[in-house]
Structure formats: C-alpha cells, structure tokens
Design an enzyme around this catalytic site. Structure first.
Site, PDB file in Angstrom:
ATOM      1  N   CYS A 290      40.910   3.412   3.333  1.00  9.57           N
ATOM      2  CA  CYS A 290      39.705   3.022   4.902  1.00  9.57           C
ATOM      3  C   CYS A 290      40.684   2.346   6.064  1.00  9.57           C
ATOM      4  CB  CYS A 290      38.690   2.342   4.429  1.00  9.57           C
ATOM      5  SG  CYS A 290      37.297   2.664   3.131  1.00  9.57           S
TER       6      CYS A 290
HETATM    7  N1  LIG Z   1      37.081   3.048  -1.696  1.00  8.85           N
HETATM    8  C1  LIG Z   1      36.586   2.550  -1.361  1.00  8.85           C
HETATM    9  O1  LIG Z   1      36.799   1.773  -1.138  1.00  8.85           O
HETATM   10  C2  LIG Z   1      35.591   3.021  -0.342  1.00  8.85           C
HETATM   11  C3  LIG Z   1      34.784   1.954   0.872  1.00  8.85           C
HETATM   12  C4  LIG Z   1      33.617   2.519   2.214  1.00  8.85           C
HETATM   13  C5  LIG Z   1      34.302   3.860   2.147  1.00  8.85           C
HETATM   14  N2  LIG Z   1      34.779   4.529   1.161  1.00  8.85           N
HETATM   15  C6  LIG Z   1      34.828   6.372   1.415  1.00  8.85           C
HETATM   16  O2  LIG Z   1      34.250   7.245   0.657  1.00  8.85           O
HETATM   17  C7  LIG Z   1      34.945   8.426   0.715  1.00  8.85           C
HETATM   18  C8  LIG Z   1      35.343   8.870  -0.718  1.00  8.85           C
HETATM   19  O3  LIG Z   1      35.758   7.665  -0.822  1.00  8.85           O
HETATM   20  P1  LIG Z   1      36.844   7.395  -2.701  1.00  8.85           P
HETATM   21  O4  LIG Z   1      37.842   6.074  -2.286  1.00  8.85           O
HETATM   22  O5  LIG Z   1      35.189   7.685  -3.516  1.00  8.85           O
HETATM   23  O6  LIG Z   1      37.451   9.028  -2.750  1.00  8.85           O
HETATM   24  P2  LIG Z   1      38.371   9.050  -4.158  1.00  8.85           P
HETATM   25  O7  LIG Z   1      39.452  10.290  -3.651  1.00  8.85           O
HETATM   26  O8  LIG Z   1      38.502   7.937  -4.869  1.00  8.85           O
HETATM   27  O9  LIG Z   1      37.311  10.052  -4.883  1.00  8.85           O
HETATM   28  C9  LIG Z   1      36.605  11.811  -4.331  1.00  8.85           C
HETATM   29  C10 LIG Z   1      36.299  12.159  -5.470  1.00  8.85           C
HETATM   30  O10 LIG Z   1      35.480  13.728  -4.889  1.00  8.85           O
HETATM   31  C11 LIG Z   1      36.143  14.573  -5.900  1.00  8.85           C
HETATM   32  N3  LIG Z   1      35.922  15.915  -4.874  1.00  8.85           N
HETATM   33  C12 LIG Z   1      37.251  16.641  -4.114  1.00  8.85           C
HETATM   34  N4  LIG Z   1      36.544  17.703  -3.628  1.00  8.85           N
HETATM   35  C13 LIG Z   1      35.544  17.655  -3.991  1.00  8.85           C
HETATM   36  C14 LIG Z   1      34.363  19.057  -4.070  1.00  8.85           C
HETATM   37  N5  LIG Z   1      34.660  19.732  -3.223  1.00  8.85           N
HETATM   38  N6  LIG Z   1      33.351  18.570  -4.845  1.00  8.85           N
HETATM   39  C15 LIG Z   1      32.980  17.455  -5.987  1.00  8.85           C
HETATM   40  N7  LIG Z   1      33.990  16.705  -5.786  1.00  8.85           N
HETATM   41  C16 LIG Z   1      35.718  16.433  -5.627  1.00  8.85           C
HETATM   42  C17 LIG Z   1      37.683  14.246  -6.485  1.00  8.85           C
HETATM   43  O11 LIG Z   1      38.071  14.874  -7.176  1.00  8.85           O
HETATM   44  C18 LIG Z   1      37.480  12.807  -6.593  1.00  8.85           C
HETATM   45  O12 LIG Z   1      36.814  12.470  -7.777  1.00  8.85           O
HETATM   46  C19 LIG Z   1      35.776   8.370   1.969  1.00  8.85           C
HETATM   47  O13 LIG Z   1      35.176   9.445   2.191  1.00  8.85           O
HETATM   48  C20 LIG Z   1      36.359   7.472   1.871  1.00  8.85           C
HETATM   49  O14 LIG Z   1      36.240   7.208   3.165  1.00  8.85           O
HETATM   50  C21 LIG Z   1      35.528   4.696   0.218  1.00  8.85           C
END
Ligand SMILES: NC(=O)c1ccc[n+]([C@@H]2O[C@H](COP(=O)([O-])OP(=O)(O)OC[C@H]3O[C@@H](n4cnc5c(N)ncnc54)[C@H](O)[C@@H]3O)[C@@H](O)[C@H]2O)c1
Length: 452
Positions: A290
């Site tokens: 983030c």
């Molecule tokens: N990790 C955090 O603490 C956090 C906190 C707040 C916001 N976010 C936001 O949340 C969002 C997700 O982050 P995350 O940490 O969970 O990411 P991540 O990489 O852990 O997970 C994302 C998942 O999406 C899947 N994916 C990608 N393309 C896809 C598609 N077309 N169809 C289905 N699945 C698909 C990936 O395989 C993966 O499992 C981002 O925008 C991030 O900025 C994350």
C-alpha cells in the site's frame, strides 16, 4: 405519504436476503484482502464462493488448506463446512447476488498505475452479469477508476444490454455498482476487523444502500460517502497521510542522528501530548502493497488535471532514500571496526516489510540486501516467516534462510524488521556488531550497537 417505489422493493428484498443469509457472495481475488473477507462472510453464515486465477490457491483452499500464515487450515475447513468453495470458473458468478473484487493494483515499471488486474476481472465478469447484481470494487486505486474504467467494460461486454444503475428509479435492466476500500492493517491485533468502519460509495443511492447493508452484516459500522470516487479518494488520503508522515520522521531522524539526538526518545515524549500529535516511526524504508504504491496512483491521475502532488513526490524521495542510508550506516559501522562492506559477512535480520507478518512485497530488506551485495558483501538473512527468498517482481535473490545460531561468525547483523519473537539481548551478546534500523534494541546498552 410517499408511494412505495421500485427502489424500496429492491432494498427490502435485499435486506431480507441478507437477514436470512440467503445472499450469495462472490469474492474475486483470494489474497491478503479477499481471503479474510471471504472468511468473515462465511463466519456470518453466508454462502461464499471465491474466485481466483491462481489454480494452486484454488486447489489449496478446496483441500481445506491455507497459504497465508495468519490464516489456519482449520479456519478454511470451517468455512468449507459452511459452503465456501473456490474456483477459477467465472461462469459461476451468474448465481451471485454480490461480487466483491479484491485484485492487485501495483505500479508498472514506469511507476504508473497498472490497472490490468481490474480490467481483466471486469472483462471476465461482464459476460456473466445479471440484472440486480451488486458489484463492489475494493482494490485501492485512483478516484474515477470504478466509474471510468470498470463500469464501461461491464456495460459494453455484458450479454443482456444491462446498464449500471445511476438514477433513483431502478429498472430490471440494471446492475448496481459501489466502491469500498479495504482498510486492513496486517499484524495489528489491537482492532478487531469488525470494528474498522467500512467506507462505501455507490454509483447511485440505492447501490450505496445495498452495499452498506451487505457490509453491515460483517462490520459494526459503515460510512456512506457520496460516490465511488469519494470512497476511492478517502483510501488514498489515508495512505498518503501515512506516507508523508513517515517521510517526515525519517527526515527528522537523519537530522537527529547528525545532532546527536535520539528520535525515538523525542517521538515518545511528543506522544504524551493528548491532542494534535499522532506518532509515526522512522525505519529502513517503506514496504508493503500500500504505502509505497498507492500515493503514486493519485500523482499519476493528478497530471490529467495539470496538477503536481508535491507532498507525495517529496515523501517518495525521502522514503526511497532510506535503504541507502542503511547501506552507508553499515559501511560506517564496519569502518569503525577497520572493516569494509566489501567481503564482509552480513546477516540481515527480518525481511518482511513489517514486524510479525509474512508479507515480503516491496520490503526495504530486499533493496538493502541487493545494495549490500552490490558493494561486495556476503549477505545471509533470517526471518521466521520466509524459509527461502526466490524471484520477485524486482529482484531475484535465491537465498535460503540462515539458522539463527553462531552469530559471532558475522561481521555485522543488520536488524531490518523487528519481529517480536527475536531475543535481541541474546543477539547483541553473540554478535560482533549490530546495526539497528528499528530501535529493536532499545534498553540494551552495548557499544556493539549502532542505531541508524
Ligand atoms: N494487503 C493489504 O494489507 C491491503 C490493505 C488495504 C488494501 N489493499 C488493496 O487490496 C487489493 C488486493 O491486495 P492483496 O494484498 O489482497 O493482493 P494479493 O496479491 O494478496 O491478492 C490478490 C489475488 O488476486 C488474484 N487475481 C489477480 N487477478 C485476478 C483475476 N483477474 N481474477 C481473479 N483473481 C485474480 C491473485 O491471484 C491473488 O490471489 C490491492 O488493491 C491492495 O492495494 C491491500
């Protein structure tokens, strides 16, 4: 008396489905955000389907396993017993009442927003859209993404000519759209997930109500805002606020070091002020999905409005420089022992981007390892959460986690991530030299310690 409207009927039906746990919830992207969210809905007895393009994740979940350290296999199995299953088959979206999208939003090689995961997801959802469905985007992104990028794909590519609901009078040719940012703080055990208020911005008032009702079943409080763009911007404000304040204390730390002052003592003293001060802490550089990434989504978008976001750029410059500060501190510390980085055996302690979590994304430890290697050091690392560091988006280290013993063999131990389970006193005792980037050795008096 106002006549009973179609909007009231839609909302009533929706509320009743939620109360009776008959709403089918689909979560797309089962990563750090999507999987815990799926489990929350499942705990509340909703029937949840998870969608991910990563076949290994789908397979692990369907076998009752987990790939996220802080989520146990037992939690997945409990969700499975409640009807949770994972799939890569988007056709199953057709049976969902609500679909929540939690896919990545990284930066590309030019430090620009990479929305390909969102657009790919929208292309995959569109053919399976049904009238009356609610689609919520949770991925962090710049204001306008939901309405300008996602909605046009859904409208153009669905097979029934459905439109996103915009007005006050729903028709049976519409689907509903909202944005609701994820606010999770990985590793934070002081606030229950349920107690983190959920901001929701709908494309029209009814979409906001439907999304608020859906989230209201797993969060104690929802905070409606006027539009998806307002919700998108709220998330960016929160993260930019952190990014800029961390840069401020990082810069003041550098000044304090020069002036012989202890920034940690000063932050602790300032924190006693009961109003107007919120403590942020310096470190070896920014990490995580983030804070190093999200602000640049806004600076990119701002250019479209002929606007320069100078705070974001300055904060980025200061924070990106911190690993180089660590490098020069290690060089200085070794110099005092009449040694150089070139040829030194160095142990990097902790590589996760922050303490007590299993997330390596954008971790400053990776940059620090690379910088030390470039200067000729033989670098090893230890981190209880990572047995191996292979290839990532921007590095290819191929390092195996060293054992945490015989610490006297290293010319220098660099504490990059202050995991709670390390015995820092024991580590200092055994080490020749310790460079501490996190104040993990506070309270330990030793001339082996260099705090930087
Ligand atoms: N990790 C955090 O603490 C956090 C906190 C707040 C916001 N976010 C936001 O949340 C969002 C997700 O982050 P995350 O940490 O969970 O990411 P991540 O990489 O852990 O997970 C994302 C998942 O999406 C899947 N994916 C990608 N393309 C896809 C598609 N077309 N169809 C289905 N699945 C698909 C990936 O395989 C993966 O499992 C981002 O925008 C991030 O900025 C994350």
């Amino acid at each position: 008396m106002t006549p009973f409207s179609a909007a009231d009927t839609t909302l009533d039906q929706w509320m009743s489905k939620i109360r009776q746990r008959q709403a089918n919830v689909g979560i797309i992207g089962l990563g750090y955000v999507g999987l815990p969210l799926a489990l929350l809905y499942s705990e509340q007895k909703f029937r949840v389907s998870g969608f991910d393009i990563d076949a290994r994740k789908v397979d692990t979940l369907n076998r009752g396993g987990s790939y996220i350290y802080r989520i146990s296999g037992e939690e997945i199995q409990a969700a499975r017993a409640q009807g949770f299953s994972a799939t890569s088959d988007y056709a199953q979206l057709n049976t969902m009442d609500a679909t929540i999208i939690c896919v990545p939003t990284p930066l590309n090689a030019y430090h620009e927003p990479d929305l390909s995961f969102i657009t790919d997801t929208a292309h995959s959802i569109a053919p399976h859209l049904r009238s009356g469905q609610l689609v919520v985007l949770e991925s962090t992104t710049y204001p306008g993404t939901t309405e300008e990028v996602m909605v046009p794909i859904l409208e153009k590519e669905n097979q029934s000519g459905l439109r996103a609901a915009r007005g006050d009078h729903p028709t049976d040719r519409e689907f509903f759209i909202a944005f609701s940012p994820e606010r999770e703080d990985p590793g934070n055990t002081t606030v229950a997930r349920r107690d983190i208020p959920k901001v929701v911005g709908g494309l029209n008032p009814l979409a906001a109500q439907l999304a608020s009702a859906l989230y209201g079943s797993i969060f104690n409080r929802t905070v409606p805002v006027s539009s998806p763009a307002a919700a998108e911007m709220t998330k960016l404000l929160e993260n930019i606020y952190r990014c800029v304040n961390i840069a401020l204390v990082n810069e003041l730390k550098l000044l304090c070091l020069r002036m012989g002052l202890d920034i940690w003592e000063i932050i602790a003293a300032a924190s006693t002020k009961p109003f107007g001060f919120h403590a942020f802490y310096p470190g070896p550089g920014l990490g995580g999905h983030c804070i190093p990434v999200d602000p640049f989504y806004l600076s990119w978008k701002a250019k479209e409005w002929d606007f320069r976001t100078r705070f974001i750029e300055l904060a980025g410059e200061i924070n990106n420089n911190m690993p180089y500060h660590v490098l020069s501190s290690v060089g200085g510390a070794l110099n005092r022992h009449q040694k150089s980085i070139n040829g030194a055996r160095i142990l990097v302690l902790g590589v996760a981007y922050k303490k007590d979590i299993d997330d390596l994304r954008e971790s400053p430890a990776l940059t620090i390892i690379e910088l030390l290697q470039k200067e000729g050091a033989q670098v090893s690392y230890h981190d209880p959460y990572f047995p191996f560091i292979g290839k990532g988006r921007r590095y290819d280290l191929q390092l195996k986690c060293a054992e945490l013993k015989n610490l006297g063999q290293y010319d220098c131990i660099v504490i990059v991530t202050d995991h709670s389970n390390y015995d820092y006193r024991g580590i200092v005792q055994e080490a020749q030299l310790v460079v501490d980037t996190r104040n993990a050795t506070r309270g330990i008096e030793s001339d082996k310690i260099v705090r930087c």
